[in-house]
Write a protein that holds these residues in place. Structure first.
Motif, PDB file in Angstrom:
ATOM      1  N   GLU A 236     -44.654  -3.277 -29.439  1.00 32.99           N
ATOM      2  CA  GLU A 236     -43.661  -4.218 -28.917  1.00 32.99           C
ATOM      3  C   GLU A 236     -43.030  -3.622 -27.668  1.00 32.99           C
ATOM      4  OE1 GLU A 236     -39.672  -6.719 -30.206  1.00 32.99           O
ATOM      5  OE2 GLU A 236     -40.931  -5.802 -31.751  1.00 32.99           O
ATOM      6  N   LEU A 237     -43.173  -4.326 -26.558  1.00 33.32           N
ATOM      7  CA  LEU A 237     -42.576  -3.880 -25.311  1.00 33.32           C
ATOM      8  C   LEU A 237     -41.135  -4.382 -25.214  1.00 33.32           C
ATOM      9  CD1 LEU A 237     -45.508  -4.545 -22.798  1.00 33.32           C
ATOM     10  CD2 LEU A 237     -44.914  -2.398 -23.957  1.00 33.32           C
ATOM     11  N   SER A 238     -40.285  -3.550 -24.631  1.00 35.56           N
ATOM     12  CA  SER A 238     -38.895  -3.957 -24.415  1.00 35.56           C
ATOM     13  C   SER A 238     -38.833  -4.920 -23.225  1.00 35.56           C
ATOM     14  CB  SER A 238     -38.025  -2.731 -24.131  1.00 35.56           C
ATOM     15  OG  SER A 238     -38.359  -2.202 -22.848  1.00 35.56           O
ATOM     16  N   PRO A 239     -37.753  -5.684 -23.120  1.00 35.76           N
ATOM     17  CA  PRO A 239     -37.606  -6.559 -21.947  1.00 35.76           C
ATOM     18  C   PRO A 239     -37.683  -5.770 -20.635  1.00 35.76           C
ATOM     19  CG  PRO A 239     -36.013  -7.183 -23.617  1.00 35.76           C
ATOM     20  CD  PRO A 239     -36.665  -5.904 -24.087  1.00 35.76           C
ATOM     21  N   GLU A 240     -37.140  -4.565 -20.628  1.00 35.36           N
ATOM     22  CA  GLU A 240     -37.177  -3.735 -19.423  1.00 35.36           C
ATOM     23  C   GLU A 240     -38.596  -3.294 -19.092  1.00 35.36           C
ATOM     24  OE1 GLU A 240     -33.268  -3.770 -21.293  1.00 35.36           O
ATOM     25  OE2 GLU A 240     -35.179  -3.125 -22.092  1.00 35.36           O
ATOM     26  N   GLU A 241     -39.371  -2.924 -20.100  1.00 36.67           N
ATOM     27  CA  GLU A 241     -40.764  -2.530 -19.864  1.00 36.67           C
ATOM     28  C   GLU A 241     -41.575  -3.696 -19.303  1.00 36.67           C
ATOM     29  OE1 GLU A 241     -41.329   0.885 -23.310  1.00 36.67           O
ATOM     30  OE2 GLU A 241     -41.347  -1.228 -23.884  1.00 36.67           O
ATOM     31  N   ILE A 242     -41.308  -4.878 -19.806  1.00 36.83           N
ATOM     32  CA  ILE A 242     -42.012  -6.068 -19.319  1.00 36.83           C
ATOM     33  C   ILE A 242     -41.641  -6.350 -17.870  1.00 36.83           C
ATOM     34  CG2 ILE A 242     -42.254  -8.564 -19.590  1.00 36.83           C
ATOM     35  CD1 ILE A 242     -41.890  -8.057 -22.667  1.00 36.83           C
ATOM     36  N   GLU A 243     -40.356  -6.301 -17.544  1.00 37.64           N
ATOM     37  CA  GLU A 243     -39.916  -6.584 -16.176  1.00 37.64           C
ATOM     38  C   GLU A 243     -40.440  -5.542 -15.190  1.00 37.64           C
ATOM     39  OE1 GLU A 243     -38.619  -9.419 -15.046  1.00 37.64           O
ATOM     40  OE2 GLU A 243     -38.959 -10.026 -17.110  1.00 37.64           O
TER      41      GLU A 243
ATOM     42  N   GLY B   3     -43.116  -3.753 -15.598  1.00 40.85           N
ATOM     43  CA  GLY B   3     -44.558  -4.012 -15.532  1.00 40.85           C
ATOM     44  C   GLY B   3     -44.886  -5.153 -14.583  1.00 40.85           C
ATOM     45  N   LYS B   4     -44.111  -6.222 -14.665  1.00 42.33           N
ATOM     46  CA  LYS B   4     -44.326  -7.362 -13.757  1.00 42.33           C
ATOM     47  C   LYS B   4     -44.107  -6.953 -12.306  1.00 42.33           C
ATOM     48  CE  LYS B   4     -43.114 -11.067 -16.991  1.00 42.33           C
ATOM     49  NZ  LYS B   4     -42.123 -12.126 -17.312  1.00 42.33           N
ATOM     50  N   ALA B   5     -43.075  -6.162 -12.061  1.00 46.48           N
ATOM     51  CA  ALA B   5     -42.786  -5.709 -10.693  1.00 46.48           C
ATOM     52  C   ALA B   5     -43.908  -4.821 -10.161  1.00 46.48           C
ATOM     53  CB  ALA B   5     -41.450  -4.970 -10.652  1.00 46.48           C
ATOM     54  N   ILE B   6     -44.427  -3.947 -10.996  1.00 44.38           N
ATOM     55  CA  ILE B   6     -45.532  -3.079 -10.574  1.00 44.38           C
ATOM     56  C   ILE B   6     -46.779  -3.914 -10.298  1.00 44.38           C
ATOM     57  CG2 ILE B   6     -47.093  -1.229 -11.313  1.00 44.38           C
ATOM     58  CD1 ILE B   6     -44.279  -0.274 -10.514  1.00 44.38           C
ATOM     59  N   ALA B   7     -47.020  -4.921 -11.103  1.00 45.84           N
ATOM     60  CA  ALA B   7     -48.183  -5.796 -10.879  1.00 45.84           C
ATOM     61  C   ALA B   7     -48.078  -6.479  -9.516  1.00 45.84           C
ATOM     62  CB  ALA B   7     -48.297  -6.833 -11.997  1.00 45.84           C
ATOM     63  N   VAL B   8     -46.905  -6.975  -9.180  1.00 47.23           N
ATOM     64  CA  VAL B   8     -46.704  -7.606  -7.873  1.00 47.23           C
ATOM     65  C   VAL B   8     -46.923  -6.585  -6.760  1.00 47.23           C
ATOM     66  CG1 VAL B   8     -44.980  -8.653  -6.337  1.00 47.23           C
ATOM     67  CG2 VAL B   8     -45.180  -9.433  -8.709  1.00 47.23           C
TER      68      VAL B   8
ATOM     69  N   VAL C 173     -58.870 -13.399  -9.475  1.00 45.54           N
ATOM     70  CA  VAL C 173     -57.976 -12.283  -9.795  1.00 45.54           C
ATOM     71  C   VAL C 173     -56.558 -12.723  -9.454  1.00 45.54           C
ATOM     72  CG1 VAL C 173     -57.433  -9.861  -9.371  1.00 45.54           C
ATOM     73  CG2 VAL C 173     -59.802 -10.631  -9.273  1.00 45.54           C
ATOM     74  N   ASP C 174     -55.882 -13.274 -10.435  1.00 47.25           N
ATOM     75  CA  ASP C 174     -54.556 -13.807 -10.195  1.00 47.25           C
ATOM     76  C   ASP C 174     -53.479 -12.872 -10.739  1.00 47.25           C
ATOM     77  OD1 ASP C 174     -54.628 -14.200 -12.940  1.00 47.25           O
ATOM     78  OD2 ASP C 174     -55.006 -16.336 -12.775  1.00 47.25           O
ATOM     79  N   MET C 175     -52.249 -13.240 -10.516  1.00 47.49           N
ATOM     80  CA  MET C 175     -51.136 -12.390 -10.951  1.00 47.49           C
ATOM     81  C   MET C 175     -51.061 -12.269 -12.461  1.00 47.49           C
ATOM     82  SD  MET C 175     -49.770 -10.722  -8.626  1.00 47.49           S
ATOM     83  CE  MET C 175     -48.643 -10.016  -9.789  1.00 47.49           C
ATOM     84  N   ASP C 176     -51.476 -13.291 -13.189  1.00 50.67           N
ATOM     85  CA  ASP C 176     -51.465 -13.167 -14.648  1.00 50.67           C
ATOM     86  C   ASP C 176     -52.376 -12.035 -15.098  1.00 50.67           C
ATOM     87  OD1 ASP C 176     -49.651 -15.212 -15.019  1.00 50.67           O
ATOM     88  OD2 ASP C 176     -51.164 -16.721 -15.482  1.00 50.67           O
ATOM     89  N   LYS C 177     -53.559 -11.948 -14.507  1.00 52.33           N
ATOM     90  CA  LYS C 177     -54.494 -10.877 -14.869  1.00 52.33           C
ATOM     91  C   LYS C 177     -53.954  -9.520 -14.461  1.00 52.33           C
ATOM     92  CE  LYS C 177     -58.685 -13.676 -14.747  1.00 52.33           C
ATOM     93  NZ  LYS C 177     -59.967 -13.897 -14.096  1.00 52.33           N
ATOM     94  N   GLU C 178     -53.374  -9.448 -13.272  1.00 50.09           N
ATOM     95  CA  GLU C 178     -52.797  -8.180 -12.799  1.00 50.09           C
ATOM     96  C   GLU C 178     -51.670  -7.731 -13.727  1.00 50.09           C
ATOM     97  OE1 GLU C 178     -53.174  -5.063 -10.442  1.00 50.09           O
ATOM     98  OE2 GLU C 178     -54.018  -6.886  -9.579  1.00 50.09           O
ATOM     99  N   THR C 179     -50.798  -8.661 -14.081  1.00 44.80           N
ATOM    100  CA  THR C 179     -49.673  -8.352 -14.971  1.00 44.80           C
ATOM    101  C   THR C 179     -50.176  -7.945 -16.348  1.00 44.80           C
ATOM    102  OG1 THR C 179     -48.263  -9.888 -13.761  1.00 44.80           O
ATOM    103  CG2 THR C 179     -47.548  -9.268 -15.979  1.00 44.80           C
ATOM    104  N   ARG C 180     -51.155  -8.667 -16.851  1.00 46.55           N
ATOM    105  CA  ARG C 180     -51.738  -8.335 -18.156  1.00 46.55           C
ATOM    106  C   ARG C 180     -52.265  -6.901 -18.155  1.00 46.55           C
ATOM    107  NH1 ARG C 180     -55.850 -11.952 -18.328  1.00 46.55           N
ATOM    108  NH2 ARG C 180     -54.288 -13.555 -18.596  1.00 46.55           N
ATOM    109  N   GLY C 181     -52.945  -6.528 -17.087  1.00 49.03           N
ATOM    110  CA  GLY C 181     -53.489  -5.182 -16.992  1.00 49.03           C
ATOM    111  C   GLY C 181     -52.407  -4.117 -17.015  1.00 49.03           C
ATOM    112  N   VAL C 182     -51.354  -4.332 -16.247  1.00 51.09           N
ATOM    113  CA  VAL C 182     -50.259  -3.363 -16.200  1.00 51.09           C
ATOM    114  C   VAL C 182     -49.580  -3.261 -17.567  1.00 51.09           C
ATOM    115  CG1 VAL C 182     -47.983  -2.878 -15.216  1.00 51.09           C
ATOM    116  CG2 VAL C 182     -49.851  -3.615 -13.728  1.00 51.09           C
ATOM    117  N   LEU C 183     -49.304  -4.399 -18.197  1.00 48.20           N
ATOM    118  CA  LEU C 183     -48.635  -4.366 -19.504  1.00 48.20           C
ATOM    119  C   LEU C 183     -49.511  -3.720 -20.572  1.00 48.20           C
ATOM    120  CD1 LEU C 183     -46.806  -7.819 -19.462  1.00 48.20           C
ATOM    121  CD2 LEU C 183     -45.881  -5.541 -18.942  1.00 48.20           C
TER     122      LEU C 183
END
Length: 167
Positions: free
Chosen positions: A5-12, A14-19, A41-51
């Motif tokens: 389980e990722l924390s809200p901070e880890e998710i945010e 992760g999203k920033a790093i993906a961008v 190769v969209d942002m969803d895939k990039e974000t998924r990879g980082v998370l």
């Protein structure tokens, strides 16, 4: 299968790093590996990879080294991560993937959950039976079914043995 389980901070973060990763790749004019197109190769895939990377590091108890944008580094410092959106999806390997590196399959979502489905050493996954082009797009790769992966509980033992052998 291990649930992280990722924390809200880890998710945010992760999203920033993906961008940041995606933006950097565009700015540097990097081409996608293995024939992927910008549309595939969209942002969803990039974000998924980082998370997936974040979850794997969290479970292993190791620092996540990829806050930077270094291309070619091992995802978690100790293993590679392949992230997918569905538990039925395969872990994908390519010829240039390290034969001696552990590769983890992370099933991301629904957030905040990430399921670590298993892992395989590169050379073990690169079998003729796994060679395929399921999208018929002339982009062959090794598609390792989740059922062929080793249990996550064995990964720390493999990594410790690998580290000891390298010492």
């Amino acid at each position: 299968m291990i649930e992280v389980e990722l924390s809200p901070e880890e998710i945010e973060v992760g999203k920033a790093i993906a961008v940041a990763r995606r933006t950097s790749a565009i700015d540097l004019g990097r081409k996608h590996r293995y024939g992927a197109t910008d549309a595939s190769v969209d942002m969803d895939k990039e974000t998924r990879g980082v998370l997936g990377e974040v979850a794997c590091c969290k479970w292993l108890g190791v620092y996540w080294p990829n806050f930077g944008l270094v291309v070619g580094d091992v995802d978690c410092g100790v293993c590679e991560v392949r992230a997918v959106s569905k538990a039925s999806h395969c872990l994908i390997l390519h010829d240039r993937d390290d034969d001696n590196e552990a590769h983890v399959l992370a099933v991301v979502g629904p957030l905040p959950l990430v399921h670590l489905a298993g892992w395989i050493v590169g050379r073990a996954g690169k079998r003729l039976k796994n060679w395929s082009d399921p999208q018929k797009s002339n982009r062959h790769a090794y598609f390792v079914p989740p059922a062929d992966l080793r249990p996550m509980e064995e990964l720390p033992l493999y990594l410790a043995a690998k580290e000891e052998a390298a010492a």
